[in-house]
Design an enzyme around this catalytic site. Structure first.
Site, short mmCIF file in Angstrom:
data_model
loop_
_atom_site.label_atom_id
_atom_site.label_comp_id
_atom_site.label_asym_id
_atom_site.label_seq_id
_atom_site.Cartn_x
_atom_site.Cartn_y
_atom_site.Cartn_z
CG ASP A 446 -2.28 0.68 0.91
OD1 ASP A 446 -2.45 1.61 0.06
OD2 ASP A 446 -3.24 0.34 1.90
CG ASP A 510 -9.32 2.49 -0.11
OD1 ASP A 510 -8.96 1.43 -0.46
OD2 ASP A 510 -8.49 3.41 0.61
C1 GLA Z 1 -5.58 1.61 2.35
C2 GLA Z 1 -6.11 0.53 1.46
C3 GLA Z 1 -7.23 -0.22 2.16
C4 GLA Z 1 -6.78 -0.64 3.43
C5 GLA Z 1 -6.17 0.34 4.47
C6 GLA Z 1 -5.57 -0.27 5.36
O1 GLA Z 1 -6.80 2.74 2.42
O2 GLA Z 1 -6.45 1.00 0.23
O3 GLA Z 1 -7.58 -1.21 1.48
O4 GLA Z 1 -5.69 -1.55 3.07
O5 GLA Z 1 -5.36 1.24 3.48
O6 GLA Z 1 -5.28 0.94 6.41
#
Ligand code: GLA
Length: 710
Positions: A446, A510
């Site tokens: 990420d 997301d």
């Molecule tokens: C980001 C990712 C999510 C999740 C969060 C965790 O927003 O896109 O899918 O993994 O971080 O903090």
């Protein structure tokens, strides 16, 4: 005249290299006969001198520059203390290896060497281009911009399709006229970005899914970018893309070289579906490692929207058991597992298991997951650090910043300076230890904030940071070649062809709200095939929009992508559990077709419906999904016309169950629809099927299989 001709299975690209300067493209279109006389094509594209223009005709070449009197935006901007800002490169030679060209040019006065790489992939017709600039002088050259590619667009392309968007709204499309002036997109986020996906399409008037002449271009780069479409004052059109450099970011000393990212371009004479097919095919064959396609993509469970930071081993194991019982094949432990990570304000950088949540490390959970027959994946965000962390306490100087300016935090975090070897070494050691200690098959990598004032030793470091990030991922992959990686950046903030060289899938957004996802995935599908697009069934109430949707709609939306679930599996109604389990089985049954077939978007009224599907290469099998997005204005607005099926094949047409009640109730002869009936392909293509879907957020999956009448 000297021509260089590159042929693909379906296209031909011809360069004229007879002038003294930068070569230009005389033809790029469908495959020419071997006997085609290139000289005649050249003659057919006469370029006049204009009454009020320069005395010499000007053609848009591969790299337009000031020194030719070019009046548009040049492909090179830079200078040597105010001099040598206008270059005039001379053609030196070309090195050819199969379908790859290296065109070498020199400006002896500016003391610059230019190398243009140009490759036509014979199978897919995708053209790859990039640029190298070398400073031959002992005086430094201050580079401001160097295009990866400039592409001349014919004047019949009068419309543009471009991308915009934001967090939970990636890949939004905008259709505009391609008119005078410049349509410019600049991305300063230090990652590919949610806002400006570096790609655009120019096409003939009214182009659609299945018609129109198109030019599609994408910059494979996970950092800052600039792309623009320009109608130059004399009416010529160009699209350029390259890296966006900060002031002073690239200063070339003697014999230093700047290499641009790769730009990828495709053409089509048959609309967007055809163009997408070329890009999808290219990703499948040339970007993804072969091994990705030899195994099925596992159905994933992800813990994020199920437990967030609240990691309790007992509950996590119960979720694993529930996931396995439903037929899921991979379990991904998302954020919240590492040292003192109790919320988003702390702990990034401390990549070892939290001793309270995981007193015996991750092994008890991983062993349990493995014993259920599932592989295990882990979330990491290596490039980041929270000020509240062991790492930051020890190394507050390891972040990208400019000392006299404020350190701006985002999601309570700073960005580590990967240009420093000790930072990369530290991250490598921590990740390597995790991957060597545990049976981890998958990393969700990420990157949850943008870069602001990214400086190394006070100098802008966006380019170096991006390169250092690639290097870190590459080193991890070399050491752990069997670990798959997902690229994620708060959802779809880092999706491009360069990061895909080192990752197996991406997290598209997301937003798990299926309405939103339908739009996101549609935009995304222009350049990317569905199987590398991570898509999950989230909770009924979307945590990013508050909208509530049912299990079937959520499952149908994730179905064609790399499928997964991301909600509390322990809190489902009996009906939801049954529907989910049916959809997981259906997905497993169809995933080979979905993940290898040709992806098609249906040309439907986009305000009302979204339709897409996959057709096998021999056209004997297909699966389509049609989603109702709005309440239909009229009962009669129900026809779904298909495309890319074989008109001469008779198909057995079948609606898959489970189906939304609201559709089933309004469907005459429903048992015939479920059992299947035969229709000639041409009926499906010309007239389609008539299915009334009265409720928004409902959909159908329709199977077509070549029928073998007795
Ligand atoms: C980001 C990712 C999510 C999740 C969060 C965790 O927003 O896109 O899918 O993994 O971080 O903090």
């Amino acid at each position: 005249m000297d021509y260089i001709r590159l042929d693909g299975a379906k296209s031909t690209f011809v360069l004229d290299t007879s002038g003294n300067g930068i070569p230009y493209c005389t033809y790029w279109g469908s495959r020419l006969e071997n006997s085609a006389v290139l000289e005649h094509i050249h003659i057919s594209k006469a370029v006049p001198t204009f009454p009020a223009g320069l005395d010499a005709p000007h053609r848009l070449n591969l790299f337009p520059e000031h020194g030719t009197g070019f009046r548009g935006k040049p492909a090179l901007l830079g200078h040597r203390n105010g001099k040598h800002w206008a270059t005039l490169f001379q053609f030196k030679n070309v090195v050819r290896l199969d379908n790859s060209l290296e065109l070498r040019l020199l400006d002896p006065a500016a003391m610059l060497e230019l190398i243009l790489d140009c490759q036509l992939d014979p199978d897919t017709g995708i053209l790859r281009r990039r640029t190298h600039l070398i400073n031959l002088s002992s005086l430094p050259y201050q580079l401001e911009y160097c295009a990866a590619a400039a592409i001349a667009i014919p004047s019949f392309c009068t419309e543009l399709l471009t991308f915009h968007g934001g967090w939970t709204g990636e890949f939004m499309l905008e259709r505009t006229p391609f008119v005078s002036g410049i349509k410019l997109f600049e991305n300063r986020t230090g990652r590919t970005s949610h806002e400006v996906f570096p790609g655009m399409i120019a096409g003939s008037p009214g182009f659609s899914e299945n018609s129109g002449s198109l030019y599609g271009i994408h910059l494979g780069w996970s950092g800052n970018s600039r792309l623009f479409a320009e109608v130059i004052p004399d009416g010529d059109r160009q699209i350029q893309m390259g890296e966006l450099l900060a002031p002073g970011e690239v200063i070339l000393r003697k014999l230093e070289r700047y290499t641009s990212p790769w730009a990828y371009a495709g053409i089509s004479g048959a609309g967007l579906n055809d163009l997408s097919h070329s890009f999808h095919h290219f990703i499948r064959k040339k970007i993804m490692p072969d091994k990705v396609y030899t195994a099925s993509r596992p159905v994933q469970f992800n813990s994020w929207e199920a437990v967030y930071f609240d990691h309790d081993l007992k509950k996590l194991k119960a979720l694993a058991a529930a996931a396995a019982a439903l037929g899921m094949e991979r379990y991904v432990l998302d954020d919240g597992w590492f040292h003192h990570r109790s919320d988003a304000a702390r702990a990034l950088g401390d990549w070892w298991p939290d001793s309270e949540k995981y007193p015996q490390g991750l092994a008890p959970l991983i062993d349990y997951v493995n014993s259920l027959g599932m592989s295990f994946g882990l979330w990491v965000e290596p490039e980041m650090v929270n000020p509240v962390s062991e790492l930051y306490r020890q190394h507050p100087d390891w972040i990208l910043n400019i000392p006299h300016l404020p350190n701006l935090s985002a999601r309570n975090q700073y960005v580590l300076d990967l240009c420093r070897k000790e930072v990369r070494d530290d991250l490598y050691a921590k990740l390597d230890l995790l991957l060597s200690t545990y049976n981890i098959a998958f990393l969700k990598w990420d990157m949850n904030r943008t870069l602001t004032m990214a400086a190394h030793n006070e100098q802008p470091a966006y380019h170096r940071q991006t390169m250092a990030f690639y290097q870190l991922v590459d080193t991890i992959r070399q050491a752990h070649p069997n670990v798959e990686i997902e690229t994620c950046a708060s959802g779809g903030g880092r999706i491009d062809f360069e990061i895909l060289q080192r990752t197996e899938r991406f997290w598209a957004s997301d937003s798990n709200d299926p309405f939103r996802r339908q739009t996101i995935q549609k935009g995304c599908s222009l350049f990317f095939p569905p199987e590398i697009t991570g898509s999950h069934i989230g909770p009924a109430e979307s945590h990013t929009s508050g909208r509530v949707s049912d299990m079937l709609f959520r499952a149908q939306t994730a179905f064609f992508c790399h499928f997964g679930c991301e909600f509390n599996l322990l809190e489902m109604s009996v009906q939801e559990r049954q529907q989910l389990s049916q959809y997981i089985s259906l997905h497993k049954y169809y995933r080979k077709l979905i993940h290898s077939g040709r992806y098609i978007r249906l040309a439907l009224d986009s305000q009302q419906r979204n339709g897409y599907g996959v057709v096998s290469s021999n056209k004997e099998a297909a699966l389509f999904c049609v989603i109702q997005l709005n309440i239909p204005d009229q009962v009669s607005a129900r026809t779904i016309r298909f495309s890319h099926l074989d008109p001469d094949v008779t198909y057995r047409v079948k609606l898959l169950q489970p189906l939304h009640n609201s559709i089933e109730k309004m469907l005459p002869n429903r048992n015939r629809w479920f059992d299947g009936f035969d229709l000639p392909g041409r009926v499906l293509l010309d007239e389609g099927l008539s299915i009334y879907m009265p409720w928004p957020g409902t959909g159908v999956l329709i199977e077509f299989v070549k029928s073998n009448p007795p």
